[in-house]
Design an enzyme around this catalytic site. Structure first.
Site, PDB file in Angstrom:
ATOM      1  N   CYS A 153     -12.881  35.316  83.099  1.00 46.21           N
ATOM      2  CA  CYS A 153     -13.660  36.471  82.659  1.00 46.21           C
ATOM      3  C   CYS A 153     -15.100  36.074  82.333  1.00 46.21           C
ATOM      4  O   CYS A 153     -15.866  35.748  83.229  1.00 46.21           O
ATOM      5  CB  CYS A 153     -12.951  37.143  81.493  1.00 46.21           C
ATOM      6  SG  CYS A 153     -13.417  38.875  81.257  1.00 46.21           S
TER       7      CYS A 153
ATOM      8  N   HIS B   7      -7.603  38.197  83.895  1.00 45.61           N
ATOM      9  CA  HIS B   7      -6.868  37.588  82.789  1.00 45.61           C
ATOM     10  C   HIS B   7      -5.480  37.114  83.225  1.00 45.61           C
ATOM     11  O   HIS B   7      -4.515  37.883  83.183  1.00 45.61           O
ATOM     12  CB  HIS B   7      -6.724  38.593  81.643  1.00 45.61           C
ATOM     13  CG  HIS B   7      -7.996  38.846  80.904  1.00 45.61           C
ATOM     14  ND1 HIS B   7      -8.324  38.186  79.749  1.00 45.61           N
ATOM     15  CD2 HIS B   7      -9.040  39.662  81.188  1.00 45.61           C
ATOM     16  CE1 HIS B   7      -9.516  38.600  79.324  1.00 45.61           C
ATOM     17  NE2 HIS B   7      -9.963  39.498  80.188  1.00 45.61           N
TER      18      HIS B   7
ATOM     19  N   GLU C 216      -3.486  35.277  81.661  1.00 41.96           N
ATOM     20  CA  GLU C 216      -2.526  35.199  80.547  1.00 41.96           C
ATOM     21  C   GLU C 216      -1.707  36.477  80.423  1.00 41.96           C
ATOM     22  O   GLU C 216      -0.664  36.487  79.767  1.00 41.96           O
ATOM     23  CB  GLU C 216      -3.263  34.892  79.242  1.00 41.96           C
ATOM     24  CG  GLU C 216      -3.882  36.068  78.526  1.00 41.96           C
ATOM     25  CD  GLU C 216      -5.128  36.600  79.204  1.00 41.96           C
ATOM     26  OE1 GLU C 216      -5.548  37.727  78.891  1.00 41.96           O
ATOM     27  OE2 GLU C 216      -5.703  35.875  80.052  1.00 41.96           O
TER      28      GLU C 216
END
Length: 392
Positions: free
Chosen positions: A264, A358, A360
Site C-alpha cells: 500500500c 493488502h 493480510e
C-alpha cells in the site's frame, strides 16, 4: 439472542452532511454527537467494517459504506486492526437495529460514541457514492451542531485537502514493538510503521518471522543494529509525495542490500525510491473485491484495497535504476492502475517488491497470502548465514 442497538433506544438527533462542492444530505446522528471534517471516500466491502474503521490508512477520512446495512455483527474485542478507530467519520444507509454475533461485546453505535467518532445514518448512500464517483473524493463535514448547509460548507472549505498531507507521524508507533515468531524463528524483519495493521506482523509471525515494528522516524543505523534479514514498509495515510523521509530511508535500505517488501503506502514509497512519480486517483480503490493480475504468474487474485494515490510507472517496459531494473509486477484489471512493483539485479536476483493492496486480508479474501511466502523465499535466497545475520 440478538441485542437491541442503543441507537434506537435514545432520542434521535438530526445530522447534516455537506460536501465541498455544496451537495448536502440530512440524516440521523449515531455514534458521537458534534461535528467532524475530512475527505469523503467510499468503501465497497459488504463485511469487515470493524477492520476498516480501525485501519490507520483511513486517518482524516470520512468513510461512506456502500453496503446498505451496517452494524449487524456489533463490535468485538478481537478484530481491531489497531488500538483505536482512525476514521474521521462514518456514513451508513441503515444502521442495524440489533447486533447478533456470538463474539459481539457492544454495538457499533456504542463504540463510536465511546471513541468520539461522529456518524450519520439514514441518508441515500447510493446517491452519495454516485456523486463521489463523478466528482471524486472531496472534503466533507458532518455536524449535529450546525444544521445550515451554507454555514457548514464554509467550515468544510477551510479544512486542508488530502493532497500534500503528511500524516505518517500521527499514526506510527512511538517506541519499537516486537511480535515474536510462531514456532521456530527463521528470520528477523524490521517493519517500518507508516500506519501498520495488526494482522500484517501476525501473518509474518505465522511464517517464523520475528517482526520488529519500528517508528517511521527510524534511521538506517537503527535498522543496521537490528541486523534484519529483510525490511518491510507498511500501509499508511496521506500523500506519498509528502513522505520524503520515508523515501530517503528506503533508498538507504536498498543501498545496504537489505531485501525489501512493501504494501500500500509502502508500494508508493518504493515507487518514489525507484524514481517514479505518484498521483492522486479520482476516487481511489477501497473495498475487498478488487481484481488484480500478478504479471509474474499471470494469475488473477481478488484483493482488499484502501488507497487514494498510485504509482506512475510504465506498464510495458522495465526502468533502469542504480540497483537494477524496476518493473510493474501487478496491475488492476478494472483500470490498469499499477498494483505492484519489483526490483531485480542485473543477473535477475529479486532485490525487493511491493503491492498496492493488502495481502493480510483483514478483512478480505486470502488470494494474495502467497506474497508473504514470496518475502520468505527472497530472504531465504539472500541469507547464507543464520537468521538475523544475513545483512550485518
Amino acid at each position: 439472542m440478538p441485542m437491541p442497538s442503543s441507537y434506537h433506544a435514545r432520542p434521535l438527533t438530526e445530522a447534516l452532511l455537506v460536501l465541498e462542492d455544496g451537495r448536502w444530505f440530512r440524516g440521523i446522528s449515531f455514534g458521537a454527537e458534534g461535528e467532524t471534517f475530512g475527505e469523503a471516500v467510499f468503501a465497497t466491502g459488504m463485511s469487515g467494517y470493524q477492520e476498516t474503521l480501525t485501519d490507520p490508512s483511513y486517518h482524516r477520512q470520512v468513510v461512506v459504506a456502500t453496503a446498505p446495512h451496517i452494524g449487524n455483527t456489533g463490535w468485538n474485542d478481537e478484530d481491531d486492526e489497531s488500538g483505536r478507530i482512525w476514521v474521521a467519520g462514518y456514513v451508513v444507509r441503515d444502521l442495524s437495529r440489533v447486533r447478533s454475533n456470538w463474539r459481539s461485546n457492544r454495538s457499533l453505535d456504542e463504540e463510536l460514541r465511546a471513541q468520539g467518532v461522529v456518524g450519520i445514518a439514514e441518508i441515500d448512500t447510493r446517491a452519495l457514492t454516485r456523486h463521489l464517483r463523478e466528482g471524486g473524493a472531496m472534503r466533507v463535514g458532518i455536524s449535529t451542531v450546525e444544521l445550515d448547509p451554507a454555514k457548514l460548507l464554509q467550515r468544510v472549505l477551510e479544512t486542508p485537502p488530502m493532497a500534500g498531507a503528511h500524516l505518517v507521524a500521527d499514526v506510527t508507533v512511538s517506541e519499537p514493538e516486537v511480535v515474536p515468531a510462531v514456532g521456530e524463528k527463521r528470520f528477523t524483519v524490521a517493519a517500518v510503521d507508516l500506519g501498520i495493521k495488526d494482522m500484517t506482523p501476525t501473518r509474518m509471525a505465522e511464517r517464523g518471522i520475528e517482526v520488529h515494528v519500528v517508528p517511521a522516524s527510524v534511521t538506517i543505523d537503527d535498522l543496521r543494529r537490528l541486523r534484519p534479514d529483510g525490511v518491510f514498509f507498511s500501509n499508511g495515510p496521506g500523500d506519498p509525495a509528502a513522505a520524503d523521509d520515508a523515501v530517503t530511508l528506503l533508498q538507504e535500505v536498498l543501498d545496504a542490500g537489505m531485501p525489501y517488501f512493501g504494501i500500500c503506502f509502502g508500494n508508493q514509497i518504493f515507487g518514489r525510491a525507484l524514481g517514479f512519480g505518484t498521483y492522486k486517483l479520482k476516487y481511489g480503490h477501497r473495498g475487498i473485491n478488487q481484481p488484480v493480475m500478478d504479471l509474474t504468474t499471470r494469475k488473477v487474485e481478488i484483493t482488499a484495497q484502501n488507497h487514494g494515490f498510485a504509482v506512475d510507472a510504465p506498464l510495458d517496459r522495465a526502468t533502469p535504476t542504480r540497483w537494477g531494473e524496476a518493473r510493474v509486477s501487478h496491475v488492476c484489471l478494472n483500470d490498469d492502475v499499477v498494483e505492484g512493483l519489483e526490483l531485480r539485479s542485473a543477473d535477475g536476483e529479486l532485490l525487493g517488491f511491493s503491492v498496492q493492496y493488502h495481502p493480510e486480508a483483514a478483512a478480505g479474501p486470502h488470494d494474495a497470502a502467497y506474497l508473504f511466502d514470496r518475502f520468505v523465499d527472497m530472504m531465504a535466497a539472500r541469507t547464507d548465514a543464520p537468521a538475523g545475520e544475513g545483512n550485518a
